[in-house]
Design an enzyme around this catalytic site. Structure first.
Site, PDB file in Angstrom:
ATOM      1  N   ARG A   1       0.931  -1.235   0.061  1.00 46.31           N
ATOM      2  CA  ARG A   1      -0.014   0.114   0.190  1.00 46.31           C
ATOM      3  C   ARG A   1       0.774   1.113  -0.027  1.00 46.31           C
ATOM      4  O   ARG A   1       0.640   2.386  -0.366  1.00 46.31           O
ATOM      5  CB  ARG A   1      -0.912   0.142   1.208  1.00 46.31           C
ATOM      6  CG  ARG A   1      -2.334  -0.775   0.955  1.00 46.31           C
ATOM      7  CD  ARG A   1      -3.361  -0.883   1.949  1.00 46.31           C
ATOM      8  NE  ARG A   1      -4.612  -1.491   1.569  1.00 46.31           N
ATOM      9  CZ  ARG A   1      -5.414  -2.086   2.599  1.00 46.31           C
ATOM     10  NH1 ARG A   1      -5.086  -1.738   4.001  1.00 46.31           N
ATOM     11  NH2 ARG A   1      -6.514  -2.499   2.050  1.00 46.31           N
TER      12      ARG A   1
ATOM     13  N   LYS B   1     -13.196 -10.544   7.909  1.00 46.17           N
ATOM     14  CA  LYS B   1     -14.060  -9.781   8.152  1.00 46.17           C
ATOM     15  C   LYS B   1     -15.404 -10.202   7.929  1.00 46.17           C
ATOM     16  O   LYS B   1     -16.207  -9.589   7.036  1.00 46.17           O
ATOM     17  CB  LYS B   1     -13.721  -8.195   7.508  1.00 46.17           C
ATOM     18  CG  LYS B   1     -12.770  -7.685   7.896  1.00 46.17           C
ATOM     19  CD  LYS B   1     -12.407  -6.224   7.118  1.00 46.17           C
ATOM     20  CE  LYS B   1     -11.180  -5.543   7.681  1.00 46.17           C
ATOM     21  NZ  LYS B   1     -10.476  -4.750   6.432  1.00 46.17           N
TER      22      LYS B   1
ATOM     23  N   GLY C   1      -6.505  -5.703   1.620  1.00 46.66           N
ATOM     24  CA  GLY C   1      -4.926  -5.682   2.004  1.00 46.66           C
ATOM     25  C   GLY C   1      -4.487  -6.965   2.439  1.00 46.66           C
ATOM     26  O   GLY C   1      -3.341  -7.287   2.015  1.00 46.66           O
TER      27      GLY C   1
ATOM     28  N   GLY D   1     -12.988  -4.208   1.118  1.00 49.02           N
ATOM     29  CA  GLY D   1     -14.212  -3.665   1.275  1.00 49.02           C
ATOM     30  C   GLY D   1     -14.976  -2.911   0.138  1.00 49.02           C
ATOM     31  O   GLY D   1     -15.840  -3.017  -0.503  1.00 49.02           O
TER      32      GLY D   1
HETATM   33  P1  ADP Z   1      -8.784  -8.816   3.159  1.00 51.06           P
HETATM   34  O1  ADP Z   1      -7.925  -7.762   3.769  1.00 51.06           O
HETATM   35  O2  ADP Z   1      -8.041  -9.338   1.997  1.00 51.06           O
HETATM   36  O3  ADP Z   1     -10.010  -8.136   2.783  1.00 51.06           O
HETATM   37  P2  ADP Z   1      -9.709  -9.990   5.651  1.00 51.06           P
HETATM   38  O4  ADP Z   1      -9.325  -8.733   6.287  1.00 51.06           O
HETATM   39  O5  ADP Z   1     -11.282 -10.069   5.679  1.00 51.06           O
HETATM   40  O6  ADP Z   1      -8.963  -9.783   4.113  1.00 51.06           O
HETATM   41  O7  ADP Z   1      -9.173 -11.148   6.273  1.00 51.06           O
HETATM   42  C1  ADP Z   1      -7.888 -11.820   6.329  1.00 51.06           C
HETATM   43  C2  ADP Z   1      -7.568 -12.463   7.455  1.00 51.06           C
HETATM   44  O8  ADP Z   1      -8.475 -13.686   7.617  1.00 51.06           O
HETATM   45  C3  ADP Z   1      -6.171 -13.013   7.565  1.00 51.06           C
HETATM   46  O9  ADP Z   1      -5.450 -12.477   8.462  1.00 51.06           O
HETATM   47  C4  ADP Z   1      -6.480 -14.796   7.853  1.00 51.06           C
HETATM   48  O10 ADP Z   1      -5.410 -15.257   8.750  1.00 51.06           O
HETATM   49  C5  ADP Z   1      -7.806 -14.526   8.242  1.00 51.06           C
HETATM   50  N1  ADP Z   1      -8.472 -15.903   7.924  1.00 51.06           N
HETATM   51  C6  ADP Z   1      -8.675 -16.579   7.029  1.00 51.06           C
HETATM   52  N2  ADP Z   1      -9.712 -17.810   7.148  1.00 51.06           N
HETATM   53  C7  ADP Z   1      -9.519 -17.817   8.516  1.00 51.06           C
HETATM   54  C8  ADP Z   1      -9.928 -18.565   9.386  1.00 51.06           C
HETATM   55  N3  ADP Z   1     -10.656 -19.893   9.075  1.00 51.06           N
HETATM   56  N4  ADP Z   1     -10.397 -18.444  10.686  1.00 51.06           N
HETATM   57  C9  ADP Z   1      -9.917 -17.389  11.292  1.00 51.06           C
HETATM   58  N5  ADP Z   1      -9.223 -16.390  10.215  1.00 51.06           N
HETATM   59  C10 ADP Z   1      -8.906 -16.595   9.087  1.00 51.06           C
HETATM   60 MG    MG Z   2      -7.967  -7.018   5.936  1.00 53.35          MG
END
Ligand code: ADP
Ligand code: MG
Length: 405
Positions: free
Chosen positions: A37, A202, A360, A384
């Site tokens: 980023r 999330k 991210g 998001g």
């Molecule tokens: P992004 O930033 O790509 O939008 P999120 O912030 O929603 O993604 O989620 C990222 C996090 O989700 C990572 O840190 C990962 O460890 C966690 N994650 C993925 N699968 C699981 C799971 N089954 N249980 C808990 N955490 C998870």
């Molecule tokens: Mg995230």
């Protein structure tokens, strides 16, 4: 109306420009683990520097509680930014206080300063428009123009995203313009088959978008933390896995809606179940029907999709012409639970058309797992924000810059 771009602000030489970047990078023990980023913010900042503007960068980092918290300081990010720009970057230890005022006053043409984390101030994310406007006014008093370039936050009606753009002559930066170029290709008439892959943690944020995506896609693949709410909706026990109980009804509705629309909504058939959350956890692969039938019973938790699911997802992704992926399939930060995310990422590099990674942590995941940015059609800095854009929603941070969905 279309997005107001940087050149609409005219010559910025000698003018002081406030830039909202999204420098919300992952940190571990005070070290940046993925500077994607920060890199993504460079084109706009370099454009301002070369015009001889005085640049003030504002950003949030993490989710501090509206008060200073050393853990979420932007100081290490300002340092990294200086390294990447190849010039000193000043840092103010507050956002709108004396340090910020002094730092801004010391800038000369071509200089760059970073102000401390916006979210150390409760007004940044306040529900009260007046409070947000008052805070935005303080930041606006530092500059002559505002450039909005934090794509990851354009779906938020926050002071530095929305009210600040109203308080000064404002335009979108080069990152936002580039992101919209690609995402625009995913809305309207994407080439088919069109597959969206969702995961991450999330859960409540992301479950909400599914209803809007369903009518637009051919296939929706569900992994990551949100899959357990789907499994629970089908009556399976999910042990201590991430679960949003109050969303179970909504998720049942999605399953029915998918069937009506003839959209394939594909859930995992196997899961990597762990004894606890940690790299040294014991773990085994279980079919989704018997997730609790491990030595750890109901305290076991699902931390990755299983190998059968990963191959199935990979096959569908490879055969798609347009793919959008947001959210890691498992806890990729811990090697025993990275395989699902790795296989999905690999498949995205092999699609027949446009592959887009958004989010991210998803972007950090593909880099941490050894992929190059160039292997994907586009890596978006916003999770998001890109999802809401694909839903066809009007995003406040874009609307205020002249964009109409
Ligand atoms: P992004 O930033 O790509 O939008 P999120 O912030 O929603 O993604 O989620 C990222 C996090 O989700 C990572 O840190 C990962 O460890 C966690 N994650 C993925 N699968 C699981 C799971 N089954 N249980 C808990 N955490 C998870
Ligand atoms: Mg995230």
């Amino acid at each position: 109306m279309t997005l107001r771009t940087l050149d609409s602000l005219g010559s910025l030489a000698g003018r002081t420009v406030v830039v909202r970047c999204d420098l919300n990078v992952p940190l571990k023990d005070g070290e940046i683990t993925d500077d994607g980023r920060v890199r993504a913010s460079l084109p706009t900042l370099n454009a301002l520097i070369s015009q001889g503007a005085r640049t003030i960068v504002v950003s949030h980092l993490g989710r501090p509680d509206g008060a200073p918290d050393a853990k979420y300081s932007l100081a290490p990010v300002a340092k990294r930014l200086g390294e990447l720009l190849g010039k000193p970057v000043a840092f103010a230890s507050d956002t709108v206080g004396d340090s910020a005022k002094n730092t801004v006053a010391s800038l000369t043409d071509g200089d760059v300063a970073v102000l401390e984390n916006l979210r150390f101030n409760p007004e940044e994310t306040s529900k009260s428009a007046d409070e947000r406007a008052a805070f935005a006014g303080k930041i606006a008093s530092f500059g002559d123009a505002f450039v909005s370039d934090g794509f990851g936050v354009v779906h938020r009606k926050q002071a530095s995203v929305y009210e600040l753009a109203q308080a000064l002559p404002s335009a979108a930066g080069l990152l936002i313009a580039a992101e919209l170029d690609v995402l625009d290709r995913l809305t309207g008439t994407p080439e088919r088959p069109y597959t969206v892959v969702l995961g991450g943690s999330k859960v409540s944020d992301k479950l909400g978008v599914i209803g809007h995506l369903l009518p637009r896609v051919n296939t929706l693949l569900i992994g990551g933390g949100m899959l357990f709410t789907f499994l629970a909706a089908q009556g399976f026990k999910v042990g201590s896995s991430l679960l949003e109980e109050d969303q179970i009804e909504t998720v049942r509705g999605y399953l029915a809606q998918a069937q009506e629309l003839g959209v394939e909504l594909i859930l995992p058939t196997d899961i990597v179940v762990a004894s606890k959350f940690g790299a040294d956890a014991e773990h085994e692969v279980r079919p989704v029907q018997s997730l609790e039938e491990t030595p750890w019973g109901a305290s076991g938790l699902g931390l990755d999709i299983g190998p059968e699911t990963a191959s199935k997802f990979a096959e569908i992704i490879r055969e798609s012409v347009t793919v959008f992926w947001n959210g890691p399939m498992g806890v990729f930060e811990l090697e025993p639970f990275a395989a699902g995310t790795r296989e999905v990422a690999q498949a995205l590099t092999q699609t027949r058309g446009l592959s887009v990674v958004g989010g991210g942590d998803s972007a950090a995941a593909v880099r941490a797992l050894g992929f190059d940015d160039e292997q994907f059609g586009h890596i978006s800095t916003g999770g998001g924000a890109s999802l809401e854009f694909l839903e066809g929603k009007s995003l406040p941070g874009l609307e205020v810059l002249g964009w109409q969905a």
